[in-house]
Design a protein around this motif. Sequence first.
Motif, PDB file in Angstrom:
ATOM      1  N   TYR A 133       0.731  -1.091   0.082  1.00  0.00           N
ATOM      2  CA  TYR A 133       0.094   0.018  -0.073  1.00  0.00           C
ATOM      3  C   TYR A 133       0.869   1.424  -0.103  1.00  0.00           C
ATOM      4  O   TYR A 133       0.356   2.300  -0.161  1.00  0.00           O
ATOM      5  CB  TYR A 133      -0.716   0.128   1.199  1.00  0.00           C
ATOM      6  CG  TYR A 133      -1.754  -1.149   1.215  1.00  0.00           C
ATOM      7  CD1 TYR A 133      -2.706  -1.256   0.157  1.00  0.00           C
ATOM      8  CD2 TYR A 133      -1.856  -2.325   2.252  1.00  0.00           C
ATOM      9  CE1 TYR A 133      -3.655  -2.265   0.307  1.00  0.00           C
ATOM     10  CE2 TYR A 133      -2.510  -3.390   2.233  1.00  0.00           C
ATOM     11  CZ  TYR A 133      -3.470  -3.409   1.117  1.00  0.00           C
ATOM     12  OH  TYR A 133      -4.256  -4.539   1.164  1.00  0.00           O
ATOM     13  N   VAL A 134       2.271   1.238   0.246  1.00  0.00           N
ATOM     14  CA  VAL A 134       3.087   2.385   0.402  1.00  0.00           C
ATOM     15  C   VAL A 134       4.237   2.199  -0.690  1.00  0.00           C
ATOM     16  O   VAL A 134       4.969   1.392  -0.671  1.00  0.00           O
ATOM     17  CB  VAL A 134       3.634   2.338   1.674  1.00  0.00           C
ATOM     18  CG1 VAL A 134       4.643   3.507   1.623  1.00  0.00           C
ATOM     19  CG2 VAL A 134       2.667   2.439   2.729  1.00  0.00           C
ATOM     20  N   PRO A 135       3.965   3.117  -1.765  1.00  0.00           N
ATOM     21  CA  PRO A 135       5.304   3.006  -2.728  1.00  0.00           C
ATOM     22  C   PRO A 135       6.564   3.454  -2.179  1.00  0.00           C
ATOM     23  O   PRO A 135       6.666   4.247  -1.212  1.00  0.00           O
ATOM     24  CB  PRO A 135       4.672   4.079  -3.898  1.00  0.00           C
ATOM     25  CG  PRO A 135       3.634   4.976  -3.254  1.00  0.00           C
ATOM     26  CD  PRO A 135       3.086   4.031  -2.068  1.00  0.00           C
ATOM     27  N   TYR A 136       7.442   3.127  -2.753  1.00  0.00           N
ATOM     28  CA  TYR A 136       8.828   3.486  -2.315  1.00  0.00           C
ATOM     29  C   TYR A 136       9.547   4.233  -3.281  1.00  0.00           C
ATOM     30  O   TYR A 136      10.772   3.880  -3.649  1.00  0.00           O
ATOM     31  CB  TYR A 136       9.588   2.101  -1.948  1.00  0.00           C
ATOM     32  CG  TYR A 136       9.475   1.776  -0.532  1.00  0.00           C
ATOM     33  CD1 TYR A 136      10.133   1.987   0.584  1.00  0.00           C
ATOM     34  CD2 TYR A 136       8.040   1.268  -0.076  1.00  0.00           C
ATOM     35  CE1 TYR A 136       9.815   1.702   1.980  1.00  0.00           C
ATOM     36  CE2 TYR A 136       7.791   0.692   1.052  1.00  0.00           C
ATOM     37  CZ  TYR A 136       8.545   0.815   2.100  1.00  0.00           C
ATOM     38  OH  TYR A 136       8.273   0.584   3.463  1.00  0.00           O
ATOM     39  N   ASP A 137       8.895   5.029  -3.975  1.00  0.00           N
ATOM     40  CA  ASP A 137       9.567   5.841  -5.261  1.00  0.00           C
ATOM     41  C   ASP A 137       9.978   7.231  -4.634  1.00  0.00           C
ATOM     42  O   ASP A 137      10.757   7.892  -5.509  1.00  0.00           O
ATOM     43  CB  ASP A 137       8.659   5.953  -6.542  1.00  0.00           C
ATOM     44  CG  ASP A 137       7.351   6.579  -6.119  1.00  0.00           C
ATOM     45  OD1 ASP A 137       7.074   6.417  -4.946  1.00  0.00           O
ATOM     46  OD2 ASP A 137       6.750   7.063  -6.976  1.00  0.00           O
ATOM     47  N   ASP A 138       9.806   7.612  -3.526  1.00  0.00           N
ATOM     48  CA  ASP A 138      10.224   9.051  -3.097  1.00  0.00           C
ATOM     49  C   ASP A 138      11.535   9.033  -2.508  1.00  0.00           C
ATOM     50  O   ASP A 138      12.187   7.820  -2.202  1.00  0.00           O
ATOM     51  CB  ASP A 138       9.176   9.525  -1.740  1.00  0.00           C
ATOM     52  CG  ASP A 138       9.067   8.709  -0.861  1.00  0.00           C
ATOM     53  OD1 ASP A 138       9.317   7.354  -0.931  1.00  0.00           O
ATOM     54  OD2 ASP A 138       8.916   9.217   0.235  1.00  0.00           O
ATOM     55  N   ARG A 139      12.169  10.210  -2.088  1.00  0.00           N
ATOM     56  CA  ARG A 139      13.382  10.277  -1.821  1.00  0.00           C
ATOM     57  C   ARG A 139      13.668  11.386  -0.681  1.00  0.00           C
ATOM     58  O   ARG A 139      14.056  12.402  -0.976  1.00  0.00           O
ATOM     59  CB  ARG A 139      14.292  10.621  -2.936  1.00  0.00           C
ATOM     60  CG  ARG A 139      14.296   9.308  -4.057  1.00  0.00           C
ATOM     61  CD  ARG A 139      15.432   9.812  -5.290  1.00  0.00           C
ATOM     62  NE  ARG A 139      16.838   9.790  -4.798  1.00  0.00           N
ATOM     63  CZ  ARG A 139      17.852   9.558  -5.582  1.00  0.00           C
ATOM     64  NH1 ARG A 139      17.652   9.693  -6.738  1.00  0.00           N
ATOM     65  NH2 ARG A 139      19.117   9.186  -4.740  1.00  0.00           N
ATOM     66  N   PRO A 140      12.957  11.154   0.448  1.00  0.00           N
ATOM     67  CA  PRO A 140      13.080  12.104   1.580  1.00  0.00           C
ATOM     68  C   PRO A 140      14.462  12.273   1.798  1.00  0.00           C
ATOM     69  O   PRO A 140      15.152  11.471   2.159  1.00  0.00           O
ATOM     70  CB  PRO A 140      12.348  11.280   2.620  1.00  0.00           C
ATOM     71  CG  PRO A 140      12.705   9.963   2.300  1.00  0.00           C
ATOM     72  CD  PRO A 140      12.497   9.908   0.958  1.00  0.00           C
ATOM     73  N   GLY A 141      14.642  13.788   1.781  1.00  0.00           N
ATOM     74  CA  GLY A 141      16.110  14.172   2.122  1.00  0.00           C
ATOM     75  C   GLY A 141      17.168  13.695   1.046  1.00  0.00           C
ATOM     76  O   GLY A 141      18.379  13.795   1.374  1.00  0.00           O
ATOM     77  N   GLY A 142      16.606  13.384   0.124  1.00  0.00           N
ATOM     78  CA  GLY A 142      17.456  13.215  -1.341  1.00  0.00           C
ATOM     79  C   GLY A 142      17.821  11.798  -1.440  1.00  0.00           C
ATOM     80  O   GLY A 142      18.612  11.467  -2.129  1.00  0.00           O
ATOM     81  N   ARG A 143      17.405  10.902  -0.393  1.00  0.00           N
ATOM     82  CA  ARG A 143      17.902   9.571  -0.477  1.00  0.00           C
ATOM     83  C   ARG A 143      16.554   8.650  -0.510  1.00  0.00           C
ATOM     84  O   ARG A 143      15.640   8.879   0.089  1.00  0.00           O
ATOM     85  CB  ARG A 143      18.467   9.143   0.820  1.00  0.00           C
ATOM     86  CG  ARG A 143      20.146   9.775   0.801  1.00  0.00           C
ATOM     87  CD  ARG A 143      20.839   9.163   1.987  1.00  0.00           C
ATOM     88  NE  ARG A 143      20.494   7.781   2.050  1.00  0.00           N
ATOM     89  CZ  ARG A 143      20.873   7.090   3.267  1.00  0.00           C
ATOM     90  NH1 ARG A 143      21.144   7.639   4.274  1.00  0.00           N
ATOM     91  NH2 ARG A 143      20.495   5.745   3.338  1.00  0.00           N
ATOM     92  N   TYR A 144      16.877   7.388  -1.308  1.00  0.00           N
ATOM     93  CA  TYR A 144      15.794   6.508  -1.259  1.00  0.00           C
ATOM     94  C   TYR A 144      15.754   5.736   0.171  1.00  0.00           C
ATOM     95  O   TYR A 144      16.793   5.904   0.871  1.00  0.00           O
ATOM     96  CB  TYR A 144      16.148   5.381  -2.203  1.00  0.00           C
ATOM     97  CG  TYR A 144      15.835   5.623  -3.402  1.00  0.00           C
ATOM     98  CD1 TYR A 144      14.380   5.861  -4.141  1.00  0.00           C
ATOM     99  CD2 TYR A 144      16.706   5.584  -4.693  1.00  0.00           C
ATOM    100  CE1 TYR A 144      14.329   6.275  -5.304  1.00  0.00           C
ATOM    101  CE2 TYR A 144      16.515   6.231  -5.906  1.00  0.00           C
ATOM    102  CZ  TYR A 144      15.160   6.266  -6.119  1.00  0.00           C
ATOM    103  OH  TYR A 144      15.045   6.397  -7.317  1.00  0.00           O
TER     104      TYR A 144
END
Length: 529
Positions: free
Chosen positions: A130-141
């Motif tokens: 249910y949660v995609p992992y395509d974001d980069r919080p703080g510039g990091r996966y």
Amino acid sequence: MERFSDDERAALAPYFTNLDGPVFSLVNLPEVVKGALFARYSRSAKSLRRLFLDEFLRGERVIAASAGEVPEEARGRAEQLYERVFVEYGDDSVAQLGGVHLACEGASNILTKVLEWGRLMAYLEQSTRYVPYDDRPGGRYRYHVPAELTGALRDRYVATLDRAFDVYAGWLSQMYELYAHRFPRGAGDSEGVYRSTIRAKALDTLRGLLPAATISNVGIYGTGQAYEQLLLRMRAHPLAEVRDYAGLMLIELRKVIPAFLRRVDVLERGGAWSRYLAESREAMGGVATHLLAGIEPAPREDVTLTDFDPDGEVKVVAAALYAVSALPDDQLLDVARRLSVDDRAAVLRAYVGKRGNRRHRPGRAFERTSYRFDVLSDYGAFRDLQRHRLLTLEWQRLSPRHGYVVPEAVGDAGAGGDWARVMEESASLHDALAAAGLGEAAAYAVSMAYRVRFYMDMNAREAMHVIELRTTPQGHPAYRRVCQAMHRLIADVAGHRAIAAAMTFADHSAVELERLESERAAERRRGGP
């Protein structure tokens, strides 16, 4: 019921849900006070509310307490009680009387499996469905970089995992489109539900690209005793992430239940326990290396029934009759053996009853026999099955040695080449870390599509729960296949057909089985035996 004066009622009201009935709950009290109250309760003739007034809110403190704050005297008495009963006398059951909700964030998928080890705790984990992992919080996966890695190995690790996440993120929109085309929105489907369903299918398909280092959030509820045992294991763990996290957890837990965790870092108590666990693990590693060197895994089916009791169904029949008879246990077993197959089936049908849904489960007679399954599945499916707690489950270290799976939709979308490249780079990085003497940390690099071996040992009652829950149509195909196989093995190999038939809500339609087997045949494996 006991009578209280007006002043006493005013003092009690903030802490008890009622002051007149025989059943009530404690509220607005620190865990240590609640636990100490119950511990004292077991050795006193007083009611709990009277005990609270007399021994925790005494005399002139009563009126002041009506404001809703527990005096320091009450907390102090609770702490002293725990010190005496729990630490000095070693009465571990006292540590079961208080619990804490703990949020554990930024934990790798390797760490989450350690956190979710204990049976007597409750967990909820952030879902890759249910949660995609395509974001980069703080510039990091969102993945963990183990402290064990330095220099060029660390740089290679970061670069390899970044590429894996890039591939995952790059294929998300195309996978959405594939499933939207394959499963058009029906006239009666709401937009929100439809989009959520399509997204879950896409995320389910691509989660195998993510490495075991992928971080997650876990919510835990447990008693002081359960947390103590968890922390002792974590402090003995070979991975720095696990040991460091144990330290963070201990700091926060001591803000809520300090008395429950006094022994964790006491040298001759918790320190000795953790040393024992670490030394035993190292000794077993050495023995296994010596005795099993050069022996390769023999070919096996993905799910194998390795142990069961041929008389298990007869024993369940005897156990079902026990509570409604006056006969001794062994005599009932003799009677059950003499019954015809039809009569035994009739007993189990009556015992199971007319179930309205899968939550209507028969009683403890089904705990009279058990099954041990050896399973080889992708790590993603293992993550889901590992969270079942009322059974015995153990797993081997995650590595690329058993090959990986490729969902059929990956090939249909044209992502097969990218998938294979991520798997090859994952295996190469794992091997490089292992060659550098970082065998435990090497597991972080392994993609979740790779397969891991584990066993599940459970009684028939828990098997009913696991199989029915994990074969529902909305479940992931990987763990559905595992549990479909378990059901067939109970019926066909163990010969416990009446027990298998009792699993009414296991999804075993001929069409569904054919579809799952077709999908299984379409998966390609690489590097496995």
